[in-house]
Every structure is written in structure tokens, then in C-alpha cells.
Write a protein that holds these residues in place. Structure first.
Motif, short mmCIF file in Angstrom:
data_model
loop_
_atom_site.label_atom_id
_atom_site.label_comp_id
_atom_site.label_asym_id
_atom_site.label_seq_id
_atom_site.Cartn_x
_atom_site.Cartn_y
_atom_site.Cartn_z
N PHE A 3 -2.56 7.03 9.88
CA PHE A 3 -2.17 5.86 9.10
C PHE A 3 -3.39 5.23 8.44
O PHE A 3 -4.47 5.14 9.05
N ASP A 4 -3.21 4.79 7.21
CA ASP A 4 -4.26 4.02 6.55
C ASP A 4 -4.28 2.59 7.06
O ASP A 4 -5.34 2.00 7.27
N ILE A 5 -3.08 2.03 7.24
CA ILE A 5 -2.95 0.62 7.65
C ILE A 5 -1.85 0.50 8.70
O ILE A 5 -0.76 1.04 8.54
N ILE A 6 -2.14 -0.25 9.76
CA ILE A 6 -1.13 -0.64 10.75
C ILE A 6 -1.02 -2.16 10.69
O ILE A 6 -2.04 -2.86 10.70
N VAL A 7 0.20 -2.66 10.63
CA VAL A 7 0.45 -4.10 10.56
C VAL A 7 1.22 -4.53 11.81
O VAL A 7 2.25 -3.93 12.14
N ILE A 8 0.71 -5.56 12.49
CA ILE A 8 1.32 -6.01 13.74
C ILE A 8 1.49 -7.52 13.74
O ILE A 8 0.52 -8.27 13.56
N ASN A 9 2.70 -7.97 13.93
CA ASN A 9 3.01 -9.39 14.15
C ASN A 9 3.56 -9.46 15.59
O ASN A 9 4.75 -9.37 15.81
N PRO A 10 2.67 -9.61 16.58
CA PRO A 10 3.05 -9.34 17.97
C PRO A 10 3.70 -10.51 18.68
O PRO A 10 3.54 -11.68 18.29
N LYS A 63 -1.86 -9.04 -2.05
CA LYS A 63 -3.12 -8.98 -2.78
C LYS A 63 -3.83 -7.62 -2.61
O LYS A 63 -4.88 -7.39 -3.21
N LYS A 64 -3.26 -6.74 -1.79
CA LYS A 64 -3.88 -5.46 -1.50
C LYS A 64 -3.26 -4.35 -2.35
O LYS A 64 -2.08 -4.40 -2.72
N ASP A 65 -4.07 -3.35 -2.64
CA ASP A 65 -3.58 -2.15 -3.30
C ASP A 65 -3.00 -1.24 -2.23
O ASP A 65 -3.73 -0.64 -1.44
N LEU A 66 -1.68 -1.13 -2.18
CA LEU A 66 -1.01 -0.34 -1.14
C LEU A 66 -0.47 0.98 -1.67
O LEU A 66 0.14 1.74 -0.91
N ASN A 67 -0.69 1.25 -2.94
CA ASN A 67 -0.11 2.45 -3.54
C ASN A 67 -0.58 3.71 -2.81
O ASN A 67 -1.79 3.96 -2.66
N GLN A 68 0.40 4.50 -2.33
CA GLN A 68 0.17 5.77 -1.63
C GLN A 68 -0.53 5.60 -0.28
O GLN A 68 -0.95 6.59 0.32
N LYS A 69 -0.65 4.38 0.19
CA LYS A 69 -1.20 4.15 1.51
C LYS A 69 -0.14 4.46 2.58
O LYS A 69 1.03 4.11 2.42
N LYS A 70 -0.54 5.11 3.64
CA LYS A 70 0.35 5.36 4.77
C LYS A 70 0.30 4.15 5.69
O LYS A 70 -0.74 3.87 6.29
N ILE A 71 1.43 3.45 5.79
CA ILE A 71 1.47 2.19 6.52
C ILE A 71 2.47 2.27 7.66
O ILE A 71 3.59 2.77 7.50
N LEU A 72 2.06 1.76 8.81
CA LEU A 72 2.96 1.61 9.96
C LEU A 72 3.11 0.13 10.25
O LEU A 72 2.12 -0.58 10.46
N GLU A 73 4.36 -0.36 10.22
CA GLU A 73 4.62 -1.71 10.71
C GLU A 73 5.13 -1.57 12.14
O GLU A 73 6.24 -1.09 12.37
N LEU A 74 4.32 -1.99 13.08
CA LEU A 74 4.63 -1.82 14.49
C LEU A 74 5.38 -3.05 14.99
O LEU A 74 4.85 -4.16 15.02
N GLY A 75 6.66 -2.86 15.37
CA GLY A 75 7.49 -3.99 15.74
C GLY A 75 7.96 -4.71 14.49
O GLY A 75 7.63 -5.87 14.25
N CYS A 76 8.74 -4.02 13.69
CA CYS A 76 9.03 -4.48 12.32
C CYS A 76 10.04 -5.62 12.24
O CYS A 76 10.11 -6.30 11.23
N GLY A 77 10.87 -5.81 13.28
CA GLY A 77 11.87 -6.87 13.20
C GLY A 77 12.80 -6.68 12.02
O GLY A 77 13.42 -5.63 11.86
N SER A 78 12.87 -7.67 11.14
CA SER A 78 13.74 -7.60 9.98
C SER A 78 13.33 -6.50 9.01
O SER A 78 14.13 -6.01 8.22
N GLY A 79 12.04 -6.12 9.04
CA GLY A 79 11.54 -5.07 8.17
C GLY A 79 11.12 -5.52 6.79
O GLY A 79 10.80 -4.70 5.93
N ILE A 80 11.05 -6.82 6.55
CA ILE A 80 10.70 -7.30 5.23
C ILE A 80 9.28 -6.88 4.83
O ILE A 80 9.02 -6.54 3.67
N ILE A 81 8.36 -6.82 5.79
CA ILE A 81 7.00 -6.38 5.48
C ILE A 81 6.99 -4.91 5.10
O ILE A 81 6.31 -4.50 4.15
N SER A 82 7.77 -4.11 5.81
CA SER A 82 7.85 -2.68 5.50
C SER A 82 8.42 -2.45 4.11
O SER A 82 7.89 -1.65 3.32
N LEU A 83 9.51 -3.13 3.78
CA LEU A 83 10.15 -2.94 2.49
C LEU A 83 9.27 -3.45 1.35
O LEU A 83 9.19 -2.82 0.29
#
Length: 223
Positions: free
Chosen positions: A128-135, A58-78
Motif C-alpha cells: 500500500f502507498d497509503i493507509i488511513v486509520i480513524n481508530p 489536498k493530496k494527489d491520490l491518483n493511482q495510489k494504492k490506499i487501505l482504509e483500515l476500519g472504514c465504517g461508512s466508507g466515505i473516506i474510501s469512496l
């Protein structure tokens, strides 16, 4: 998110869980597929990854610099990359990162992939604009990289290090972190406060009698 840790102590469920994840399994979200090899955090039987994906959708992520910290499978990053984000995906597990490299190529979604224990190997000059963590949050000492996806240390060492680095060494605008009601949220909030950080609940969802909360982590402002 991690009630699964307790549920699979049942001998039959534990056998079924590890049998299912004894070989790579595919996980797909909105047309993006990743292979989840044994030893990598499985989004199939947990709800936290899906909740984060739906929230970010639901977020506008276009051109946002995002770090997925502890990405696991990486589905959120992709998925974030598919929405136009400039993504860095990090993890401590080499199995997860090798699989993510393949998934990135197969989905034709280029991302930067970094081997890092939290922010240890993240370049300090990146804002980074956004950091995403599923710890990990279960209070037990992990024995290997696989268990580091679940266990945060007997004294919540993962969060101690995370909050220290967030408060002193990282420049960011927004950090999203998801936690389950099954974890000791009050202890984690106290640790954040000791590092001049605050956890603000911005979203929650209940699935199968379990509530998961997305928090925004903010630096405390003193007047």
C-alpha cells in the motif's frame, strides 16, 4: 473526536443521539453520499472524518494504492476512489460493509471491500502507498461490533495489535492516523515505540474546543 462518548452520558443528549441514529442517515462530502445505518460509526456528530477528508482532498491520490483500515461508512474510501486511488476498504462490522457495497454502486466508485479485524484478512503481498486509520481509542472493552468503533479495550488492545502488525506484517509507504486530544496520546505513542514505530504529528485542527491531530506512523530507523 470521541469527546462525544462522554458528552452523550447526559441523559437528554444520549437519548437524542441514539434516536437520531435509530435509522439510516445520509452523509455527503463533495458530492459523494453514503448511508450510515444504525450500528455504524457516525461521521455526522464527530469531526475526525471531516478533518481526514479535508486533508486527503489536498493530496494527489491518483493511482495510489490506499487501505482504509476500519472504514465504517466508507466515505473516506469512496472519496479517495473519486480522486483516482485504488482503494481497499476493511472493517470488522458486516453491517458497515454491506451498506458500503451499496454506496459504492450508487456512487459508481468501485473499491475492494474486505471483512477484516485490522490486517488479519488483508493480503500480505499488497504494497500500500497509503493507509488511513480513524481508530477507536476509548479504553473500555467493546461488547459488540458497534462498540468496536469506539472502544479499544481496557488495556488498549486495539493499538497493541495494530502496531505489532504495522511493524512486522505490512508493507506500506505512509500511514495516517487521527487522534483527539481527548485520548491518552502518550500511552499510544509508548505502545508504538515498543514496536519500533514513531508517531509524527503532521497536522492538527481545533473545532469546538477540541483538537484533533493527524499523525504519520513511521518505522524507526537505526544507524
Amino acid at each position: 473526536m470521541r469527546q462525544l462518548v462522554k458528552k452523550i452520558t447526559n441523559p437528554f443528549l444520549k437519548w437524542a443521539f441514539y434516536r437520531y441514529h435509530s435509522k439510516p442517515r445520509k452523509y455527503t462530502y463533495r458530492g459523494i453520499s453514503v448511508s450510515v445505518p444504525p450500528g455504524v460509526f457516525p461521521p455526522h456528530f464527530t469531526i475526525s472524518t471531516k478533518i481526514l477528508l479535508d486533508y486527503l482532498n489536498k493530496k494527489d491520490l491518483n493511482q495510489k494504492k490506499i487501505l482504509e483500515l476500519g472504514c465504517g461508512s466508507g466515505i473516506i474510501s469512496l472519496f479517495s476512489a473519486s480522486k483516482g486511488a485504488l482503494v481497499t476498504a476493511s472493517d470488522i462490522n458486516p453491517i458497515a460493509l454491506e451498506s458500503l457495497k451499496i454506496s459504492s454502486q450508487e456512487n459508481r466508485l468501485p473499491i475492494q471491500i474486505v471483512t477484516s479485524d485490522l490486517f488479519d484478512a488483508i493480503e500480505e503481498h499488497i504494497n500500500f502507498d497509503i493507509i488511513v486509520i480513524n481508530p477507536p481509542y476509548y479504553p473500555k472493552n467493546p461488547k459488540n461490533d458497534k462498540e468496536k468503533a469506539w472502544f479499544c479495550g481496557e488495556n488498549f488492545e486495539y493499538f497493541q495489535k495494530l502496531f505489532k502488525q504495522l511493524s512486522t506484517a505490512v508493507d506500506y509507504e505512509i500511514t495516517y492516523m487521527i487522534l483527539s486530544e481527548d485520548c491518552n496520546i502518550s500511552t499510544i505513542k509508548d505502545m508504538a515505540g515498543k514496536n519500533n514505530l514513531e508517531l509524527h504529528e503532521i497536522f492538527y485542527k481545533k473545532v469546538n474546543f477540541e483538537k484533533n491531530y493527524i499523525f504519520k506512523i513511521l518505522k524507526q530507523v537505526y544507524h
